[in-house]
Design a protein around this motif. Sequence first.
Motif, short mmCIF file in Angstrom:
data_model
loop_
_atom_site.label_atom_id
_atom_site.label_comp_id
_atom_site.label_asym_id
_atom_site.label_seq_id
_atom_site.Cartn_x
_atom_site.Cartn_y
_atom_site.Cartn_z
N GLU A 99 5.23 -29.88 13.62
CA GLU A 99 6.03 -28.79 13.06
C GLU A 99 7.50 -29.19 12.98
O GLU A 99 8.13 -29.48 13.98
CB GLU A 99 5.87 -27.54 13.94
CG GLU A 99 4.43 -27.08 14.07
CD GLU A 99 4.17 -26.37 15.40
OE1 GLU A 99 4.71 -25.27 15.58
OE2 GLU A 99 3.45 -26.94 16.24
N ALA A 101 10.12 -27.33 12.38
CA ALA A 101 11.02 -26.39 13.05
C ALA A 101 11.00 -26.57 14.56
O ALA A 101 12.03 -26.43 15.22
CB ALA A 101 10.63 -24.95 12.69
N ASN A 171 2.98 -21.40 11.70
CA ASN A 171 4.13 -22.10 11.11
C ASN A 171 4.38 -21.61 9.69
O ASN A 171 3.80 -22.12 8.72
CB ASN A 171 3.87 -23.61 11.12
CG ASN A 171 5.09 -24.39 10.63
OD1 ASN A 171 6.18 -23.86 10.57
ND2 ASN A 171 4.87 -25.64 10.28
N HIS A 173 7.60 -21.47 8.52
CA HIS A 173 8.94 -21.93 8.16
C HIS A 173 8.91 -22.74 6.86
O HIS A 173 7.94 -23.46 6.57
CB HIS A 173 9.52 -22.79 9.27
CG HIS A 173 9.84 -22.02 10.52
ND1 HIS A 173 11.08 -21.49 10.77
CD2 HIS A 173 9.07 -21.68 11.58
CE1 HIS A 173 11.07 -20.87 11.93
NE2 HIS A 173 9.86 -20.97 12.45
N THR A 174 9.98 -22.63 6.09
CA THR A 174 10.13 -23.43 4.88
C THR A 174 10.29 -24.90 5.26
O THR A 174 11.07 -25.24 6.15
CB THR A 174 11.36 -22.98 4.08
OG1 THR A 174 11.20 -21.60 3.74
CG2 THR A 174 11.51 -23.81 2.81
#
Length: 333
Positions: A99, A101, A171, A173-174
């Motif tokens: 991930e 982020a 997840n 997130h961009t």
Amino acid sequence: MKKIAVLGANGHTAQFVIDELISRGLEILPATRDGRLRRRDGSQTDCAAVDLTDASSIEGVLRNADAVINCAGPFLDTALQTARAAILSGIPYLDVTAEQAAAASLFTELDEQARKSGTTVVPAMGFFGGLADMLAAYAARGAGPVRSTDVAVALDSWHPTDGTRLTGKRNTHTRAVVKDGVLMPVEDTANRRWDFGPGFGDQEVALVPLSEIVLINRHISAHNVRSWMNLKPLSDLADTSTSPPVPTDSSGRSSQRFCVEIALEEAEGDYRRIRATGQDIYAVTAPLVVSACAMILEGRTTGLTGVRAPGEVFDPAAFFETVGPRLQIHTDA
């Protein structure tokens, strides 16, 4: 004998990590949410119980450890508090997150604290993230200014674990790539072709930036950094009926084959290339993260502390020697 805490010890990848630690003569301190360690052979034993939302619970597990490997995903929910507890305990922290982020949060939130305490924190030291970062570090040795770094991953299939599916849902997130030297959200998602060479050949690939983007951007200055993946595993992952991995040998590995290639462009059209091939992305994560952990404990690093990308901490040639035959490295760099 060094003692390594393994959080999320009942997970699929964690089982490989435990086996790898034992094979290298390291003592394991497994921790699970319910205090029971369930092994692949069906055996069960008591172990430490850990509440990954409670800092004091994590610190208690780490009290007698020399290092911690966090295998408890989704790492968006576990990485920060576990790494913070490791820093307070004065021990190295490693995880295996894909991930972006989660990895980025360690750099932004904990780097200063880790440096002041002299602690080494290495996020994303697994198949996704760390492997590509170490390959890129290998390719970049002695290179001049880097125009672009591309990571291309080919899998002949992807049978996701329950943890992979849970992480995918969590997840949202961009995703980001490096464009014109800046980490920024993905805009252009157009597919392209990539020739993976023997075994996989020429295939269509899609832009799939994971934690390796964050890592590479920490130590290789490039105008553009992108990651690609062939379409077959993405189709498998999107299909909710795709089964989890099926063991095909005594170690628990599946038959899945992979190829990871780095193309590092110095001058226009002038590339350095390095490729790693092997079997089972979950299984190969174990020698990657355990090798990194062992090298830190043995002092075989660049001496840098703080939150660091693998390529900042380890000499790539020495690192791949410690991983051994589970990875086949092919290079013209």
